[in-house]
Scaffold this motif. Structure first.
Motif, PDB file in Angstrom:
ATOM      1  N   THR A 239      -1.817  11.645  -6.187  1.00 52.71           N
ATOM      2  CA  THR A 239      -2.153  10.432  -6.933  1.00 52.71           C
ATOM      3  C   THR A 239      -1.297   9.250  -6.479  1.00 52.71           C
ATOM      4  O   THR A 239      -1.806   8.150  -6.241  1.00 52.71           O
ATOM      5  CB  THR A 239      -1.975  10.671  -8.444  1.00 52.71           C
ATOM      6  N   ALA A 240       0.005   9.479  -6.341  1.00 54.47           N
ATOM      7  CA  ALA A 240       0.898   8.399  -5.907  1.00 54.47           C
ATOM      8  C   ALA A 240       0.599   7.983  -4.469  1.00 54.47           C
ATOM      9  O   ALA A 240       0.631   6.792  -4.132  1.00 54.47           O
ATOM     10  CB  ALA A 240       2.354   8.835  -6.034  1.00 54.47           C
TER      11      ALA A 240
ATOM     12  N   ALA B 133      -2.331   8.215  -2.916  1.00 52.04           N
ATOM     13  CA  ALA B 133      -3.589   7.463  -2.915  1.00 52.04           C
ATOM     14  C   ALA B 133      -3.376   6.048  -3.443  1.00 52.04           C
ATOM     15  O   ALA B 133      -3.945   5.092  -2.919  1.00 52.04           O
ATOM     16  CB  ALA B 133      -4.635   8.192  -3.757  1.00 52.04           C
ATOM     17  N   TRP B 134      -2.549   5.914  -4.487  1.00 51.37           N
ATOM     18  CA  TRP B 134      -2.250   4.583  -5.014  1.00 51.37           C
ATOM     19  C   TRP B 134      -1.548   3.727  -3.961  1.00 51.37           C
ATOM     20  O   TRP B 134      -1.879   2.558  -3.782  1.00 51.37           O
ATOM     21  CB  TRP B 134      -1.381   4.713  -6.268  1.00 51.37           C
ATOM     22  N   ALA B 135      -0.575   4.329  -3.275  1.00 51.13           N
ATOM     23  CA  ALA B 135       0.156   3.567  -2.249  1.00 51.13           C
ATOM     24  C   ALA B 135      -0.780   3.145  -1.117  1.00 51.13           C
ATOM     25  O   ALA B 135      -0.692   2.020  -0.614  1.00 51.13           O
ATOM     26  CB  ALA B 135       1.315   4.400  -1.702  1.00 51.13           C
TER      27      ALA B 135
ATOM     28  N   GLN C 163      -4.024   2.640  -1.346  1.00 54.46           N
ATOM     29  CA  GLN C 163      -4.948   1.618  -1.852  1.00 54.46           C
ATOM     30  C   GLN C 163      -4.275   0.258  -2.016  1.00 54.46           C
ATOM     31  O   GLN C 163      -4.954  -0.769  -1.997  1.00 54.46           O
ATOM     32  CB  GLN C 163      -5.545   2.061  -3.189  1.00 54.46           C
ATOM     33  N   THR C 164      -2.965   0.241  -2.187  1.00 52.44           N
ATOM     34  CA  THR C 164      -2.266  -1.040  -2.338  1.00 52.44           C
ATOM     35  C   THR C 164      -1.803  -1.613  -1.011  1.00 52.44           C
ATOM     36  O   THR C 164      -1.112  -2.626  -0.990  1.00 52.44           O
ATOM     37  CB  THR C 164      -1.062  -0.889  -3.285  1.00 52.44           C
TER      38      THR C 164
ATOM     39  N   GLY D 152       1.482   5.917   2.515  1.00 49.65           N
ATOM     40  CA  GLY D 152       0.873   6.751   1.486  1.00 49.65           C
ATOM     41  C   GLY D 152       1.381   8.181   1.528  1.00 49.65           C
ATOM     42  O   GLY D 152       1.657   8.791   0.492  1.00 49.65           O
TER      43      GLY D 152
END
Length: 146
Positions: A35-36, A38-40, A42-43, A50
């Motif tokens: 999750t972290a 994927a968030w990284a 996407q940002t 990531g």
């Protein structure tokens, strides 16, 4: 030749089940890391960023969980921490068992029954492994005599 294929399939299912039971404890850290990561990504962190963020988040999740299990005193809080690690493992066990039984039985009811049994088995195994990794609290007996 078909006999060798059947034996290889049984060995592969056995190896995957062993892997599932062995790695079930790490379901929560893997989920947190994915999750972290994927968030990284996407940002705008890119692939390498990531991956690094995901690995760090997974390691921190596992490390903080082990730290809390070792140093938290109330039993109810230790049980809550253990359940936080066991719940994703049981969910993974359900889906892994369901994926296997979909190929072996046509009845949806029996697929769910066996999937729930698999989830319980994986959850109990993960609970035993999580609680075994937690260090026991100091008893104080050995320190008084030393």
């Amino acid at each position: 030749m078909i006999f060798i294929g059947i034996l290889a399939s049984i060995a592969a299912i056995g190896a995957l089940c062993w892997l599932l039971f062995t790695l079930a404890v790490f379901a929560l850290p893997v989920f947190a890391g994915a999750t972290a990561g994927a968030w990284a990504y996407q940002t705008g962190a890119g692939w390498i960023g990531g991956i690094v963020v995901g690995i760090v988040a997974a390691a921190l999740t596992f490390g903080i969980g082990q730290f809390l299990l070792a140093f938290v005193r109330p039993l109810w809080l230790r049980l809550a921490i253990a359940i936080a690690f066991v719940a994703p493992a049981a969910l993974a066990g359900y889906h892994a068992t369901h994926g296997i039984v979909q190929h072996t039985m046509p009845s949806d009811t029996w697929q769910i029954v066996f999937s729930v049994i698999g989830a319980i088995a994986v959850g109990v195994t993960a609970f035993v492994r999580v609680t075994a990794m937690a260090a026991p609290g100091p008893s104080g007996r050995g320190l008084a005599r030393a």
